[in-house]
Design an enzyme around this catalytic site. Structure first.
Site, PDB file in Angstrom:
ATOM      1  N   VAL A  23       0.784  -0.797   0.166  1.00 26.78           N
ATOM      2  CA  VAL A  23      -0.177  -0.080   0.093  1.00 26.78           C
ATOM      3  C   VAL A  23       0.867   1.391   0.506  1.00 26.78           C
ATOM      4  O   VAL A  23       1.465   1.599   0.640  1.00 26.78           O
ATOM      5  CB  VAL A  23      -1.163   0.805   1.496  1.00 26.78           C
ATOM      6  N   ASN A  46       1.365   5.309  -1.328  1.00 27.72           N
ATOM      7  CA  ASN A  46       0.046   6.775  -1.452  1.00 27.72           C
ATOM      8  C   ASN A  46      -0.271   7.218  -2.469  1.00 27.72           C
ATOM      9  O   ASN A  46      -1.294   7.600  -2.325  1.00 27.72           O
ATOM     10  CB  ASN A  46       1.376   8.459  -0.580  1.00 27.72           C
ATOM     11  N   TYR A  95      18.869   2.017  11.586  1.00 31.64           N
ATOM     12  CA  TYR A  95      18.339   3.751  12.079  1.00 31.64           C
ATOM     13  C   TYR A  95      18.193   3.969  13.621  1.00 31.64           C
ATOM     14  O   TYR A  95      17.714   3.686  14.369  1.00 31.64           O
ATOM     15  CB  TYR A  95      16.965   4.372  11.558  1.00 31.64           C
ATOM     16  N   ASP A 130       7.385   0.043   3.177  1.00 34.34           N
ATOM     17  CA  ASP A 130       7.816  -0.717   2.322  1.00 34.34           C
ATOM     18  C   ASP A 130       9.137  -0.429   1.786  1.00 34.34           C
ATOM     19  O   ASP A 130      10.095  -1.822   0.832  1.00 34.34           O
ATOM     20  CB  ASP A 130       7.425   0.502   0.586  1.00 34.34           C
ATOM     21  N   ASP A 188      13.609   2.802  -4.657  1.00 32.97           N
ATOM     22  CA  ASP A 188      11.991   2.875  -5.478  1.00 32.97           C
ATOM     23  C   ASP A 188      11.505   3.759  -6.031  1.00 32.97           C
ATOM     24  O   ASP A 188      11.312   4.526  -5.146  1.00 32.97           O
ATOM     25  CB  ASP A 188      11.509   2.203  -3.891  1.00 32.97           C
ATOM     26  N   THR A 208       7.339  24.593 -24.986  1.00 37.12           N
ATOM     27  CA  THR A 208       8.134  24.879 -23.382  1.00 37.12           C
ATOM     28  C   THR A 208       8.218  23.908 -22.894  1.00 37.12           C
ATOM     29  O   THR A 208       8.260  23.128 -21.807  1.00 37.12           O
ATOM     30  CB  THR A 208       6.827  26.057 -23.266  1.00 37.12           C
TER      31      THR A 208
END
Length: 258
Positions: free
Chosen positions: A7, A9, A100, A109, A129, A184
């Site tokens: 899942v 965003n 971390y 993810d 990713d 452009t």
């Protein structure tokens, strides 16, 4: 069969595995207001189109960076597939040692990608990713997750230019042949796409230098995500495109936790 959900965003990517073989994969928009029944009907229709029987699903696993969607999605899996899903997060076995400052901050993810790449390649890695955000992850040969960088995705960059500059149009992300462009739209395409490629290559080169100081020489650079082909076609640092990396990572984590 194993049903897997990634899942994001913008999109939900889902797939069905039989053993270690990916039978089918789909992509649907992430729509937070949907109910469990709306998700259930959508997913079962996908099974029908693929001529698969949804009743053959006997396990499910989910990674998500969208907390607000989880109640409906988990309820849908329990109601329609009659299984208890594994949710990637704290307490789930991954085989990855997260370095971390606060391991809980690492997106699901990113963990799933690290698990898949480590299992597949068994060498120092940089994983890119290309999603709504673009994530860069450094993983050691022994499965140490050192951290990485997060940048706005290329679509966010293009949308921001359109929204904040009154005379500039919304553009399709198509790579022009040159960066000296005569209209452009192509000028915007060249600036966004080639500029993004330059950003990717600089970050990767900087990460390689920092990983070398950690004793991780010559990391292998793997790209995944919907726009990985667009960027990798011109990048000088990406070694391999692995489009199913996240889905394979979900399968591997399920095997470790079933």
């Amino acid at each position: 069969m194993l049903l897997v959900f990634d899942v994001g965003n913008t999109n939900i990517v889902l797939g069905v595995f039989e053993g270690d073989r990916l039978l089918v994969d789909w992509r649907m928009s992430t729509n937070i207001p949907r109910t469990a029944d709306e998700y259930g009907i959508s997913v079962i229709n996908l099974f029908d189109k693929a001529e698969l029987d949804y009743r053959d699903v006997d396990a499910a696993i989910v990674s998500s960076v969208v907390p607000n969607i989880m109640y409906s999605l988990e309820h849908m899996i329990r109601k329609y597939f009659r299984v208890e899903p594994i949710i990637v997060g704290p307490g789930v076995k991954t085989g990855i040692n997260i370095k971390y400052d606060n391991p809980k901050e690492v997106g699901a993810d990113r963990i799933v990608n690290a698990v898949a790449a480590h299992e597949k390649y068994k060498k120092p890695l940089i994983i890119i990713d290309f999603g709504t955000a673009t994530t860069f992850c450094a993983v050691g040969a022994n499965g140490d997750y050192y951290g990485g960088a997060i940048t706005p995705g290329i679509k966010i960059s293009a949308d921001a230019l359109f929204e904040r500059a009154a005379k500039l149009p919304r553009i399709e992300l198509v790579k022009p042949n040159t960066v000296i462009c005569k209209n452009t739209v192509q000028s915007m395409q060249a600036g966004i796409i080639y500029g993004y490629i330059g950003q990717v290559d600089y970050i990767v080169k900087r990460m390689k230098s920092e990983m070398k100081r950690l004793g991780e020489d010559n990391p292998f650079v793997v790209a995944t995500g919907g726009l990985s082909k667009l960027i990798a076609s011109e990048s000088t640092t990406i070694d391999k495109i692995d489009p199913y990396l996240t889905l394979e990572g979900l399968r591997i984590i399920y095997e470790k936790n079933k």
